[in-house]
Design a protein around this motif. Structure first.
Motif, PDB file in Angstrom:
ATOM      1  N   ALA A  47      16.242 101.053 -48.887  1.00  0.00           N
ATOM      2  CA  ALA A  47      14.848 100.610 -48.781  1.00  0.00           C
ATOM      3  C   ALA A  47      14.713  99.233 -49.432  1.00  0.00           C
ATOM      4  CB  ALA A  47      13.919 101.605 -49.472  1.00  0.00           C
ATOM      5  N   PHE A  48      14.153  98.292 -48.690  1.00  0.00           N
ATOM      6  CA  PHE A  48      13.947  96.955 -49.251  1.00  0.00           C
ATOM      7  C   PHE A  48      12.756  96.967 -50.212  1.00  0.00           C
ATOM      8  CE2 PHE A  48      11.969  92.724 -49.177  1.00  0.00           C
ATOM      9  CZ  PHE A  48      13.033  91.986 -49.663  1.00  0.00           C
ATOM     10  N   PRO A  49      12.888  96.385 -51.414  1.00  0.00           N
ATOM     11  CA  PRO A  49      11.797  96.392 -52.388  1.00  0.00           C
ATOM     12  C   PRO A  49      10.719  95.354 -52.057  1.00  0.00           C
ATOM     13  CG  PRO A  49      13.699  95.257 -53.312  1.00  0.00           C
ATOM     14  CD  PRO A  49      14.131  95.794 -51.967  1.00  0.00           C
ATOM     15  N   THR A  50       9.867  95.690 -51.115  1.00  0.00           N
ATOM     16  CA  THR A  50       8.853  94.743 -50.644  1.00  0.00           C
ATOM     17  C   THR A  50       7.874  94.334 -51.737  1.00  0.00           C
ATOM     18  OG1 THR A  50       7.514  96.610 -49.867  1.00  0.00           O
ATOM     19  CG2 THR A  50       8.965  95.558 -48.261  1.00  0.00           C
ATOM     20  N   ASP A  90      21.224  91.297 -56.271  1.00  0.00           N
ATOM     21  CA  ASP A  90      21.712  91.988 -55.084  1.00  0.00           C
ATOM     22  C   ASP A  90      21.809  91.003 -53.924  1.00  0.00           C
ATOM     23  OD1 ASP A  90      22.247  94.840 -53.950  1.00  0.00           O
ATOM     24  OD2 ASP A  90      20.963  93.894 -52.455  1.00  0.00           O
ATOM     25  N   SER A  91      22.882  91.132 -53.146  1.00  0.00           N
ATOM     26  CA  SER A  91      23.070  90.258 -51.988  1.00  0.00           C
ATOM     27  C   SER A  91      21.984  90.460 -50.948  1.00  0.00           C
ATOM     28  CB  SER A  91      24.437  90.519 -51.342  1.00  0.00           C
ATOM     29  OG  SER A  91      25.498  90.259 -52.236  1.00  0.00           O
ATOM     30  N   GLY A  92      21.494  91.692 -50.804  1.00  0.00           N
ATOM     31  CA  GLY A  92      20.462  91.958 -49.820  1.00  0.00           C
ATOM     32  C   GLY A  92      19.176  91.225 -50.125  1.00  0.00           C
ATOM     33  N   LEU A  93      18.816  91.155 -51.407  1.00  0.00           N
ATOM     34  CA  LEU A  93      17.615  90.432 -51.797  1.00  0.00           C
ATOM     35  C   LEU A  93      17.806  88.933 -51.588  1.00  0.00           C
ATOM     36  CD1 LEU A  93      14.771  90.795 -52.974  1.00  0.00           C
ATOM     37  CD2 LEU A  93      15.766  90.427 -55.242  1.00  0.00           C
ATOM     38  N   ARG A  94      18.978  88.430 -51.949  1.00  0.00           N
ATOM     39  CA  ARG A  94      19.251  87.011 -51.703  1.00  0.00           C
ATOM     40  C   ARG A  94      19.209  86.712 -50.219  1.00  0.00           C
ATOM     41  NH1 ARG A  94      22.284  84.941 -48.479  1.00  0.00           N
ATOM     42  NH2 ARG A  94      24.051  86.172 -49.179  1.00  0.00           N
ATOM     43  N   SER A  95      19.715  87.627 -49.407  1.00  0.00           N
ATOM     44  CA  SER A  95      19.697  87.422 -47.958  1.00  0.00           C
ATOM     45  C   SER A  95      18.264  87.297 -47.450  1.00  0.00           C
ATOM     46  CB  SER A  95      20.409  88.583 -47.260  1.00  0.00           C
ATOM     47  OG  SER A  95      20.571  88.328 -45.885  1.00  0.00           O
ATOM     48  N   PHE A  96      17.373  88.125 -47.968  1.00  0.00           N
ATOM     49  CA  PHE A  96      15.964  88.037 -47.571  1.00  0.00           C
ATOM     50  C   PHE A  96      15.402  86.660 -47.897  1.00  0.00           C
ATOM     51  CE2 PHE A  96      11.486  88.185 -48.661  1.00  0.00           C
ATOM     52  CZ  PHE A  96      10.920  88.812 -47.559  1.00  0.00           C
ATOM     53  N   SER A 208      26.626  98.924 -46.387  1.00  0.00           N
ATOM     54  CA  SER A 208      26.554  97.630 -47.060  1.00  0.00           C
ATOM     55  C   SER A 208      25.157  97.075 -46.835  1.00  0.00           C
ATOM     56  CB  SER A 208      27.608  96.695 -46.463  1.00  0.00           C
ATOM     57  OG  SER A 208      27.502  95.383 -46.961  1.00  0.00           O
ATOM     58  N   MET A 209      24.706  96.188 -47.733  1.00  0.00           N
ATOM     59  CA  MET A 209      23.377  95.582 -47.596  1.00  0.00           C
ATOM     60  C   MET A 209      22.302  96.655 -47.391  1.00  0.00           C
ATOM     61  SD  MET A 209      23.574  92.322 -48.004  1.00  0.00           S
ATOM     62  CE  MET A 209      23.839  90.706 -47.343  1.00  0.00           C
ATOM     63  N   ARG A 210      22.390  97.719 -48.139  1.00  0.00           N
ATOM     64  CA  ARG A 210      21.474  98.834 -47.933  1.00  0.00           C
ATOM     65  C   ARG A 210      20.061  98.514 -48.424  1.00  0.00           C
ATOM     66  NH1 ARG A 210      23.068 103.688 -46.617  1.00  0.00           N
ATOM     67  NH2 ARG A 210      21.602 104.755 -48.011  1.00  0.00           N
ATOM     68  N   ALA A 211      19.937  97.595 -49.373  1.00  0.00           N
ATOM     69  CA  ALA A 211      18.609  97.213 -49.853  1.00  0.00           C
ATOM     70  C   ALA A 211      18.061  96.040 -49.051  1.00  0.00           C
ATOM     71  CB  ALA A 211      18.656  96.870 -51.340  1.00  0.00           C
ATOM     72  N   SER A 212      18.433  95.974 -47.780  1.00  0.00           N
ATOM     73  CA  SER A 212      18.000  94.906 -46.885  1.00  0.00           C
ATOM     74  C   SER A 212      17.675  95.519 -45.537  1.00  0.00           C
ATOM     75  CB  SER A 212      19.111  93.859 -46.736  1.00  0.00           C
ATOM     76  OG  SER A 212      18.781  92.867 -45.794  1.00  0.00           O
ATOM     77  N   VAL A 213      16.618  95.066 -44.908  1.00  0.00           N
ATOM     78  CA  VAL A 213      16.251  95.547 -43.581  1.00  0.00           C
ATOM     79  C   VAL A 213      17.031  94.769 -42.530  1.00  0.00           C
ATOM     80  CG1 VAL A 213      14.382  95.756 -41.898  1.00  0.00           C
ATOM     81  CG2 VAL A 213      13.953  96.261 -44.318  1.00  0.00           C
ATOM     82  N   THR A 214      17.764  95.488 -41.677  1.00  0.00           N
ATOM     83  CA  THR A 214      18.538  94.871 -40.599  1.00  0.00           C
ATOM     84  C   THR A 214      18.094  95.494 -39.284  1.00  0.00           C
ATOM     85  OG1 THR A 214      20.403  94.727 -42.146  1.00  0.00           O
ATOM     86  CG2 THR A 214      20.846  94.268 -39.823  1.00  0.00           C
ATOM     87  N   SER A 215      17.813  94.665 -38.298  1.00  0.00           N
ATOM     88  CA  SER A 215      17.138  95.151 -37.100  1.00  0.00           C
ATOM     89  C   SER A 215      17.735  94.582 -35.824  1.00  0.00           C
ATOM     90  CB  SER A 215      15.651  94.771 -37.141  1.00  0.00           C
ATOM     91  OG  SER A 215      15.059  95.079 -38.383  1.00  0.00           O
ATOM     92  N   SER A 216      17.330  95.186 -34.718  1.00  0.00           N
ATOM     93  CA  SER A 216      17.526  94.612 -33.392  1.00  0.00           C
ATOM     94  C   SER A 216      16.161  94.198 -32.842  1.00  0.00           C
ATOM     95  CB  SER A 216      18.184  95.621 -32.445  1.00  0.00           C
ATOM     96  OG  SER A 216      19.507  95.895 -32.851  1.00  0.00           O
ATOM     97  N   LEU A 217      16.148  93.116 -32.082  1.00  0.00           N
ATOM     98  CA  LEU A 217      14.935  92.628 -31.433  1.00  0.00           C
ATOM     99  C   LEU A 217      15.134  92.734 -29.925  1.00  0.00           C
ATOM    100  CD1 LEU A 217      14.485  89.239 -33.381  1.00  0.00           C
ATOM    101  CD2 LEU A 217      13.917  91.542 -34.173  1.00  0.00           C
ATOM    102  N   ALA A 218      14.120  93.211 -29.210  1.00  0.00           N
ATOM    103  CA  ALA A 218      14.209  93.319 -27.755  1.00  0.00           C
ATOM    104  C   ALA A 218      13.026  92.605 -27.111  1.00  0.00           C
ATOM    105  CB  ALA A 218      14.231  94.793 -27.329  1.00  0.00           C
TER     106      ALA A 218
END
Length: 389
Positions: A47-50, A90-96, A208-218
Motif C-alpha cells: 500500500a502506498f502511503p498517500t 524506500d525506493s518506492g517512495l523515491r520512485s513516486f 518488489s516496490m510493494r510500497a508503490s502503485v504500479t499500473s496498466s493504462l488502457a
C-alpha cells in the motif's frame, strides 16, 4: 539512518555548501519522522502511503529542480540529495517523487503550452494533483520506438488506442503523460482521469516496490481535445529527455538505499557477538565486506556529485547519466546483498530494511533503461558503434 561519520568516509560533505546540507537534513528529518515509522507496514501490505503526499509537496520535493509555477528552483545537486534521502526510506517512495517531478512535471514544464503549465504545474507541485508517465508497453520496454499506441486526429480531438504498462502511480494519477504514434511521428498527450475510454488497472503480486502503485493504462477510442497535445515536440527525443531527468535522480537515490544497508550491516556486526563473545566485526571476512561496501559507496557518491555539478553547468549528457545510473544501481545492489549476508538469517526479516532495499533495487536495475541498455549506451559512446541490434 546512516551516520555521516561512517558513510562520509572521504569527507565528501566538505564539497557541499550550507544550502545543500540544509536541503539534505530537511529531507532526512522528514524521512526519519514520517517515512520510517510507516514504510515497513506499507511494504508488507503493498500500500502506498498517500498521507505523505501533502507534506512532500509543502517541502518542495516535487519538481524541486524546476523554476516557476510554484516549484522550488533548487540546484540539481540539491535535487539529488532529496532523492538520496528519500530512497534511504524506500525506493518506492523515491520512485513516486521522481515520476511526479521528472516524468510528469518536467515534460509539461519543458514541452507544454503555457495553458498546460498553468493548469497542471502548481497543482502537481503541491501534491494536490498526481501524475504518471505512459511510455512502456506490454511488448515494448527497452525498444520504445516499437510502440503500438496510436493517436488519430478527428476534428478538434485526438483518438487514442493502445495500452501502457508498468506505470508508477497509474491508478492514482489525475493526469497521464501518454506517448503515442501519430501520422506525424510520436507525440505526447495529457490524458485526464475520467476521460471516456481511459481505464487503469493495478499490477498485483509484486515482490518488489510493494510500497508503490504500479499500473496498466488502457485507451479504447479515448477522445482528448487537441489542446491536450504537447504543441511542438515530436519523436522519441521528448520521452527520452524525460527519462534522462529521472535517471539522474535514480543515480542519486540508490545511494540512500546503499548507505542504509551499509550502516545497518556495520551496526549489526559491531554489536552482534559470536565465537568467544567477540563481535562479528572483529573477523577479517566481515571487515573485508564492509571495506568493499564503503569503498564502492564512496566512489558512487563522487560520481553522483560530479554529475550533479555538470548538470548544474549544463554539461551533463545522456551518456554520462547512463554511467551514473548503471554504476550506482549496481553498487547499491551489491551493498544490499552483502548486508543481507552479514546479517545472516536476520537479513531476510522485516525487522531490518535490508531485504526490502534488496528487492526494490532489483526493480530499479531494470526500469528506466536496463543495465544492459545503459551498457550499450556507454559502449557506443566510447566506440562510436551502436550495438543495439
Amino acid at each position: 539512518m546512516a551516520s555521516k561519520s561512517f558513510t562520509d568516509y572521504l569527507l565528501i560533505d566538505s564539497q557541499f555548501d550550507e544550502q545543500e546540507k540544509l536541503v539534505r537534513q530537511t529531507t532526512r528529518d522528514f524521512v526519519d519522522a514520517e517515512v520510517l515509522p510507516v514504510i515497513r507496514e506499507a511494504y508488507r501490505d503493498a500500500a502506498f502511503p498517500t498521507q505523505l503526499i501533502p507534506e512532500m509537496g509543502r517541502l518542495g520535493f516535487f519538481g524541486a529542480n524546476l523554476e516557476g509555477y510554484g516549484c522550488a528552483g533548487m540546484s540539481n545537486v540539491e535535487y539529488g540529495l532529496i532523492m538520496q534521502e528519500i530512497e534511504r526510506g524506500d525506493s518506492g517512495l523515491r520512485s513516486f517523487v521522481s515520476v511526479q517531478g521528472a516524468l510528469v512535471m518536467f515534460p509539461i514544464w519543458k514541452f507544454g503550452s503555457e495553458e498546460q503549465k498553468q493548469q497542471w504545474l502548481p497543482r502537481l507541485q503541491s501534491g494536490e494533483a498526481i501524475g504518471c508517465f505512459g511510455l512502456t508497453e506490454p511488448d515494448f520496454g527497452s525498444n520504445p520506438a516499437g510502440m503500438r499506441t496510436t493517436a488519430v486526429r478527428d476534428g478538434q480531438h485526438w483518438v487514442l488506442n493502445g495500452e501502457k504498462t508498468w506505470i508508477t502511480s497509474g491508478s492514482l494519477a489525475d493526469v497521464a503523460i501518454v506517448w503515442a504514434r501519430t501520422a506525424d511521428g510520436i507525440r505526447g498527450f495529457l490524458v485526464e482521469k475520467g476521460t471516456p475510454g481511459y481505464t487503469t488497472s493495478d499490477i498485483h503480486g509484486k515482490m518488489s516496490m510493494r510500497a508503490s502503485v504500479t499500473s496498466s493504462l488502457a485507451f479504447a477510442d479515448c477522445r482528448i481535445p487537441c489542446c491536450n497535445m504537447f504543441p511542438e515536440i515530436k519523436g522519441l527525443k521528448g520521452p527520452l529527455a524525460c527519462l534522462s531527468q529521472a535517471r539522474f535522480g535514480i543515480g542519486w537515490g540508490v545511494l540512500g538505499a546503499a548507505m542504509d544497508c551499509f550502516e545497518t550491516a556495520r551496526e549489526y556486526t559491531v554489536t552482534r557477538k559470536q565465537f568467544d563473545d567477540r563481535p562479528l566485526a572483529s573477523h577479517q571476512l566481515v571487515q573485508e565486506k564492509l571495506a568493499n561496501m564503503i569503498t564502492e559507496i564512496t566512489k558512487a557518491q563522487l560520481l553522483a556529485l560530479h554529475c550533479g555539478r555538470l548538470k548544474d553547468k549544463g554539461q551533463l549528457e545522456p551518456a554520462h547519466i547512463s554511467m551514473l545510473k548503471r554504476n550506482n544501481v549496481a553498487i547499491a545492489l551489491d551493498a544490499a546483498r552483502d548486508a543481507r549476508d552479514l546479517l545472516g538469517a536476520n537479513g531476510i526479516t522485516e525487522e531490518y530494511p535490508v531485504m526490502r532495499h534488496l528487492c526494490n533495487l532489483e526493480t530499479v536495475k531494470t526500469y528506466e533503461g536496463t543495465d544492459h541498455i545503459h551498457t550499450l549506451v556507454i559502449g557506443e559512446r566510447v566506440t562510436g558503434v551502436p550495438a543495439y541490434r
